[in-house]
Motif scaffolding. Structure first.
Motif, PDB file in Angstrom:
ATOM      1  N   ALA A   1       6.064  11.562   2.819  1.00 25.24           N
ATOM      2  CA  ALA A   1       6.626  12.292   1.690  1.00 25.24           C
ATOM      3  C   ALA A   1       7.944  12.954   2.110  1.00 25.24           C
ATOM      4  O   ALA A   1       8.127  13.303   3.275  1.00 25.24           O
ATOM      5  CB  ALA A   1       5.626  13.352   1.214  1.00 25.24           C
ATOM      6  N   PRO A   2       8.893  13.094   1.186  1.00 22.73           N
ATOM      7  CA  PRO A   2       8.751  12.867  -0.258  1.00 22.73           C
ATOM      8  C   PRO A   2       8.979  11.427  -0.716  1.00 22.73           C
ATOM      9  O   PRO A   2       8.720  11.104  -1.865  1.00 22.73           O
ATOM     10  CB  PRO A   2       9.835  13.769  -0.848  1.00 22.73           C
ATOM     11  N   MET A   3       9.467  10.562   0.174  1.00 28.22           N
ATOM     12  CA  MET A   3       9.754   9.177  -0.229  1.00 28.22           C
ATOM     13  C   MET A   3       9.189   8.258   0.842  1.00 28.22           C
ATOM     14  O   MET A   3       9.821   7.996   1.870  1.00 28.22           O
ATOM     15  CB  MET A   3      11.266   8.980  -0.379  1.00 28.22           C
ATOM     16  N   ARG A   4       7.953   7.777   0.639  1.00 21.59           N
ATOM     17  CA  ARG A   4       7.275   6.981   1.656  1.00 21.59           C
ATOM     18  C   ARG A   4       7.873   5.585   1.740  1.00 21.59           C
ATOM     19  O   ARG A   4       8.112   4.939   0.726  1.00 21.59           O
ATOM     20  CB  ARG A   4       5.786   6.874   1.334  1.00 21.59           C
ATOM     21  N   PHE A   5       8.106   5.118   2.965  1.00 24.41           N
ATOM     22  CA  PHE A   5       8.513   3.727   3.163  1.00 24.41           C
ATOM     23  C   PHE A   5       8.171   3.291   4.575  1.00 24.41           C
ATOM     24  O   PHE A   5       7.962   4.108   5.471  1.00 24.41           O
ATOM     25  CB  PHE A   5      10.006   3.523   2.872  1.00 24.41           C
ATOM     26  N   VAL A   6       8.104   1.970   4.765  1.00 28.94           N
ATOM     27  CA  VAL A   6       7.875   1.364   6.076  1.00 28.94           C
ATOM     28  C   VAL A   6       8.946   0.306   6.279  1.00 28.94           C
ATOM     29  O   VAL A   6       9.289  -0.427   5.344  1.00 28.94           O
ATOM     30  CB  VAL A   6       6.476   0.716   6.161  1.00 28.94           C
ATOM     31  N   GLY A   7       9.500   0.228   7.493  1.00 31.90           N
ATOM     32  CA  GLY A   7      10.551  -0.745   7.771  1.00 31.90           C
ATOM     33  C   GLY A   7      10.270  -1.544   9.032  1.00 31.90           C
ATOM     34  O   GLY A   7       9.654  -1.045   9.975  1.00 31.90           O
ATOM     35  N   ASN A   8      10.732  -2.787   9.031  1.00 29.17           N
ATOM     36  CA  ASN A   8      10.535  -3.678  10.167  1.00 29.17           C
ATOM     37  C   ASN A   8      11.829  -4.433  10.425  1.00 29.17           C
ATOM     38  O   ASN A   8      12.586  -4.725   9.488  1.00 29.17           O
ATOM     39  CB  ASN A   8       9.401  -4.665   9.854  1.00 29.17           C
ATOM     40  N   VAL A   9      12.088  -4.764  11.687  1.00 28.08           N
ATOM     41  CA  VAL A   9      13.298  -5.501  12.063  1.00 28.08           C
ATOM     42  C   VAL A   9      12.891  -6.696  12.913  1.00 28.08           C
ATOM     43  O   VAL A   9      12.074  -6.562  13.831  1.00 28.08           O
ATOM     44  CB  VAL A   9      14.285  -4.608  12.856  1.00 28.08           C
ATOM     45  N   SER A  10      13.453  -7.858  12.615  1.00 32.19           N
ATOM     46  CA  SER A  10      13.186  -9.066  13.393  1.00 32.19           C
ATOM     47  C   SER A  10      14.494  -9.807  13.632  1.00 32.19           C
ATOM     48  O   SER A  10      15.501  -9.586  12.941  1.00 32.19           O
ATOM     49  CB  SER A  10      12.181  -9.968  12.674  1.00 32.19           C
ATOM     50  N   PHE A  11      14.475 -10.726  14.619  1.00 31.60           N
ATOM     51  CA  PHE A  11      15.714 -11.353  15.073  1.00 31.60           C
ATOM     52  C   PHE A  11      15.568 -12.873  15.134  1.00 31.60           C
ATOM     53  O   PHE A  11      14.552 -13.403  15.588  1.00 31.60           O
ATOM     54  CB  PHE A  11      16.091 -10.828  16.464  1.00 31.60           C
ATOM     55  N   PHE A  12      16.648 -13.566  14.681  1.00 30.19           N
ATOM     56  CA  PHE A  12      16.714 -15.023  14.704  1.00 30.19           C
ATOM     57  C   PHE A  12      18.078 -15.457  15.216  1.00 30.19           C
ATOM     58  O   PHE A  12      19.080 -14.739  15.036  1.00 30.19           O
ATOM     59  CB  PHE A  12      16.483 -15.604  13.301  1.00 30.19           C
ATOM     60  N   ALA A  13      18.131 -16.617  15.826  1.00 30.08           N
ATOM     61  CA  ALA A  13      19.398 -17.132  16.341  1.00 30.08           C
ATOM     62  C   ALA A  13      20.319 -17.508  15.188  1.00 30.08           C
ATOM     63  O   ALA A  13      19.878 -18.003  14.141  1.00 30.08           O
ATOM     64  CB  ALA A  13      19.158 -18.341  17.240  1.00 30.08           C
TER      65      ALA A  13
ATOM     66  N   ALA B   1      15.176  13.411  -7.133  1.00 30.90           N
ATOM     67  CA  ALA B   1      15.931  13.814  -5.937  1.00 30.90           C
ATOM     68  C   ALA B   1      15.214  13.427  -4.655  1.00 30.90           C
ATOM     69  O   ALA B   1      15.659  13.789  -3.563  1.00 30.90           O
ATOM     70  CB  ALA B   1      16.160  15.332  -5.967  1.00 30.90           C
ATOM     71  N   ARG B   2      14.114  12.653  -4.733  1.00 28.46           N
ATOM     72  CA  ARG B   2      13.335  12.325  -3.535  1.00 28.46           C
ATOM     73  C   ARG B   2      14.052  11.285  -2.688  1.00 28.46           C
ATOM     74  O   ARG B   2      14.526  10.259  -3.202  1.00 28.46           O
ATOM     75  CB  ARG B   2      11.954  11.818  -3.917  1.00 28.46           C
ATOM     76  N   SER B   3      14.089  11.544  -1.386  1.00 24.17           N
ATOM     77  CA  SER B   3      14.667  10.585  -0.453  1.00 24.17           C
ATOM     78  C   SER B   3      14.089  10.837   0.929  1.00 24.17           C
ATOM     79  O   SER B   3      13.609  11.931   1.233  1.00 24.17           O
ATOM     80  CB  SER B   3      16.193  10.702  -0.410  1.00 24.17           C
ATOM     81  N   SER B   4      14.117   9.802   1.755  1.00 23.50           N
ATOM     82  CA  SER B   4      13.671   9.912   3.151  1.00 23.50           C
ATOM     83  C   SER B   4      14.557   9.032   4.004  1.00 23.50           C
ATOM     84  O   SER B   4      15.148   8.051   3.526  1.00 23.50           O
ATOM     85  CB  SER B   4      12.207   9.485   3.306  1.00 23.50           C
TER      86      SER B   4
END
Length: 409
Positions: A15-27, A122-125
């Motif tokens: 909270a206040p702005m739930r998120f999940v992030g992932n990073v991956s790599f390719f040639a 106004a919610r942000s994370s």
């Protein structure tokens, strides 16, 4: 869930702005460039929806910033809309909204920031991390990526076409496999073998196998399939490597306990269940070796579905936990660990709640009485200072514990 996702190596904010992030790599086509796939997921109920004719629309913004020292290498800001067909869908709590961005970068170290904002409020994370972009073409393997759908690349000049599952999450008892897309680079042979293993948070090997990738015009590509029934429950890591090499790539994966149940490690889930089951049953789960946990969990669920005569008993329990966390949170304790929270979890929702406030200046505090008609009992709480710190009175503590032991045993 934020601590769990972070342990898995993911970006995550609550909270206040739930998120999940992932990073991956390719040639990429050039060996001195790497395609960096950034995937961000969030839930519908994190957004502010407005009615639009017979549907509902919400907007959100994602800002991705990469810095190399004081220099801003890339700054990407995107505005997206989410449209759903019913009001019920606006309340979905799973990470059903997915945003992806593919950025081609030179290998090296970057300061990486992702910010998500609800355009209707106004919610942000924001979350930040140090991002190590590898020279994938030299390393020889892409990141293994859990996906919802993927198009196999046939040449390095093509951009990866993949819809990422950022948390690599599956549900035990519902999903049979967790698929991962992977590429290997270099070599002129028609096929390329890749070994892989799944390891628990403690590093224990849960499953090991290999796959053969087929040559597709300058690269080898294919999938790894992880059988859910073979790897257990909780947070894990899938590692992949070419035989005879030391270069290993890895990605997180997670097997949940069931639909509508919390994402949690095995140890966390056992802790959550302290007011659902008897101490004996909880200790049995704690003592179960890692490779026997899926069978033990199945037996636990079967037993308590029969005990409570309901297939939804566990879902109802966690629904009450969410309610307790919302209504009863105190300064140092989550709602489910307060006195009112454990009574709500252990006995269910009361039939009636009565509250009394001190009537004279000589008296202090408030009293609250919960009435359970089906159990023919009441429990009383007392807030001595009027600050919302409700405690069971001693007589009610004994009544509650007796009724709870009878209920779970």
């Amino acid at each position: 869930m934020v601590p769990l996702f972070r342990r898995m190596g993911l970006l995550a904010r609550g909270a206040p702005m739930r998120f999940v992030g992932n990073v991956s790599f390719f040639a990429a086509e050039s060996p001195d460039s790497t395609h960096t796939v950034v995937a961000v997921s969030l839930a519908n109920n994190a957004l502010t929806f407005a009615r639009e004719d017979n549907r509902f629309r919400a907007g959100y913004s994602v800002t991705i910033t990469l810095r190399n020292g004081p220099t801003v290498v890339r700054n990407i800001e995107a505005h997206e809309d989410v449209v759903v067909g019913s009001f019920k869908e606006t309340a979905r709590g799973d990470e059903s909204v997915l945003y992806e961005e593919i950025i081609t970068l030179a290998p090296g170290q970057y300061e990486f920031t992702v910010a998500v904002r609800d355009d209707g409020s106004a919610r942000s994370s924001e979350d930040a991390a140090t991002l190590e972009v590898p020279a994938v073409a030299v390393r020889g393997l892409s990141t293994p990526v859990s996906f919802a759908s993927a198009t196999v690349r046939t040449r390095l000049t093509a951009i990866p076409q993949i819809i990422v599952n950022p948390t690599a999450a599956a549900i035990f008892g519902r999903d049979s496999v967790i698929p991962f897309y992977i590429e290997s680079y270099g070599g002129q042979q028609r096929t390329d073998r890749v070994d892989f293993a799944v390891r628990s948070e403690s590093g224990q090997s849960m499953y090991r196998d290999s796959t053969t990738l087929t040559s597709r015009g300058g690269l080898h590509a294919g999938t790894i399939e992880i059988p859910v029934a073979r790897i257990g429950i909780g947070a894990m890591t899938v590692a992949a490597w070419r035989p005879g090499t030391m270069d290993t790539v890895q990605a997180p994966l997670f097997v949940g306990f069931g639909a509508d149940l919390p994402l949690a490690t095995y140890e966390e889930m056992v802790n959550y269940l302290r007011w659902f089951a008897s101490p004996f049953r909880i200790q049995q789960l704690k003592d179960t070796p890692s490779d026997e946990r899926p069978a033990a969990w199945n037996e636990f669920i079967r037993h308590y579905q029969e005990h409570y005569q309901s297939p939804d008993a566990l879902r109802d329990y966690f629904s009450r936990m969410a309610e307790a966390n919302t209504r009863f949170r105190e300064e140092v304790s989550p709602g489910w660990m307060t006195d009112r929270g454990r009574v709500l979890l252990g006995l269910g929702r009361p039939d009636q709640i009565y509250e009394q406030t001190a009537r004279t200046l000589a008296e202090r505090g408030r009293a609250q009485v919960w009435e359970y008609g089906n159990l023919n009992m009441v429990v009383s709480f007392y807030d001595q200072n009027g600050f919302g710190r409700w405690k069971l009175i001693p007589a009610s503590e004994a009544v509650f514990m007796t009724a709870w032991r009878r209920r779970v045993q």
